[in-house]
Motif scaffolding. Structure first.
Motif, mmCIF file in Angstrom:
data_model
loop_
_atom_site.group_PDB
_atom_site.id
_atom_site.type_symbol
_atom_site.label_atom_id
_atom_site.label_comp_id
_atom_site.label_asym_id
_atom_site.label_seq_id
_atom_site.Cartn_x
_atom_site.Cartn_y
_atom_site.Cartn_z
ATOM 1 N N UNK A 6 -0.670 -28.918 7.905
ATOM 2 C CA UNK A 6 -0.252 -29.913 6.914
ATOM 3 C C UNK A 6 -0.264 -29.313 5.509
ATOM 4 N N UNK A 7 -1.254 -28.491 5.241
ATOM 5 C CA UNK A 7 -1.346 -27.837 3.936
ATOM 6 C C UNK A 7 -0.143 -26.915 3.714
ATOM 7 N N UNK A 8 0.150 -26.087 4.701
ATOM 8 C CA UNK A 8 1.290 -25.166 4.595
ATOM 9 C C UNK A 8 2.589 -25.938 4.417
ATOM 10 N N UNK A 9 2.732 -27.008 5.177
ATOM 11 C CA UNK A 9 3.954 -27.822 5.094
ATOM 12 C C UNK A 9 4.081 -28.470 3.708
ATOM 13 N N UNK A 10 2.967 -28.937 3.158
ATOM 14 C CA UNK A 10 2.993 -29.570 1.832
ATOM 15 C C UNK A 10 3.387 -28.577 0.751
#
Length: 323
Positions: free
Chosen positions: A165-169
């Motif tokens: 989720x962090x990478x996607x954000x």
């Protein structure tokens, strides 16, 4: 009478001997100049410290004042947010701001709300110390709400949905994660910070934490994420300057961090421990608290004082806590 042949000196050996003879006088001359012109010598070493980090430790041993690339500001704050059993540190320098970690998912809305209350709309930097959920969950919320200019994080992968989720954000913001090198320095308004770790990828995710030494004039703050003994040892042998007024203890005050070696190198006057009240891990561990007490370090804890703020004018540090 016996005839002895005179040994012919090898030119390389002869040169090596001459260099050894020259070294001691040169070192003596350097020490004299450092004593007579401390600021100029410190400035000279500061200019080469990026390329040759060992120069910082040489200057420290010789007692040469540190050359700082920032003049500092009277308006500098470090907020250690009360995010329970996690870590989140907001650094403000004039109109500039940096968020180092964001706590766990339960604290995400609190972190966003706190930054808004501080009047922050733009974050110059978001730093993910490492990819454990209690450090990056709140960063995901911050990425969605604030104008983020730069993202700094360690160069390894983590097999969790929070990491994904962090990478996607980050990608949705059109940003690219910068994986910093040890010794790399970044500007934050009139202040700056230098990366101290990780030296390489470690098996334990905690040791992959990005540690930073933040400088505002003559004041310094060292934050190590969850770095433990293995990474701390590498920090201590990096050749970089470590002495700091304030140490944010690694891994929430765990006995696996804040080693004697690190404390001896940092020599902090103050320590901050971010942990949750009555947490299941027993943080902070008594061994860490005893070390800090033995060194005469004043300790602030988020589980006892809530959010803690350190103010700096570049020369002095003063404190404020929630309760």
């Amino acid at each position: 009478m016996k005839n002895y042949k005179k040994n012919k000196k090898h030119p390389k050996n002869h040169l090596a001997r001459r260099l050894r003879r020259l070294f001691l006088p040169f070192l003596l001359l350097f020490c004299i100049l450092a004593f007579l012109f401390p600021e100029q010598t410190g400035s000279f070493l500061g200019s080469i410290e990026k390329s040759y980090p060992q120069a910082g430790r040489i200057a420290e041993i010789l007692g040469i004042p540190e050359h700082t690339e920032n003049t500092g500001t009277q308006y500098f704050e470090v907020h250690f947010l009360d995010v329970g059993e996690g870590l989140s540190v907001l650094v403000r320098s004039d109109e500039h701001a940096m968020l180092y970690d964001g706590g766990n998912a339960d604290s995400s809305s609190f972190v966003v709300s706190y930054l808004k209350q501080q009047g922050i709309s733009t974050l110059d930097y978001i730093i993910a110390s490492h990819y454990d959920a209690d450090h990056i969950s709140g960063l995901i919320g911050a990425l969605h709400v604030f104008d983020v200019q730069n993202v700094i994080a360690p160069d390894y992968t983590h097999g969790s949905s929070t990491y994904e989720s962090f990478i996607r954000s980050v990608e949705e913001k059109g940003l690219t994660i910068h994986h910093p090198s040890v010794g790399e320095t970044f500007s934050l308004g009139s202040s700056s910070f230098t990366v101290l770790s990780p030296e390489h990828e470690y098996e334990d995710s905690n040791n992959n934490s990005i540690a930073v030494r933040i400088a505002n004039g003559k004041n310094h703050f060292l934050v190590t994420g969850d770095a433990e003994e293995e990474s701390e040892n590498d920090i201590c042998t990096s050749g970089l300057r470590l002495q700091s007024d304030v140490l944010c203890c690694g891994h929430h005050g765990s006995s696996n961090a804040t080693t004697d070696e690190l404390l001896s190198a940092v020599k902090p006057d103050y320590a901050v421990i971010s942990c949750g009240a009555g947490n299941e891990y027993g943080h902070p561990h008594w061994e860490t608290l005893q070390k800090l007490e033995d060194q005469g370090v004043t300790v602030y804890r988020t589980d006892e004082s809530g959010t803690i703020i350190a103010y700096s004018d570049g020369n002095d540090i003063w404190w404020e806590s929630e309760f």
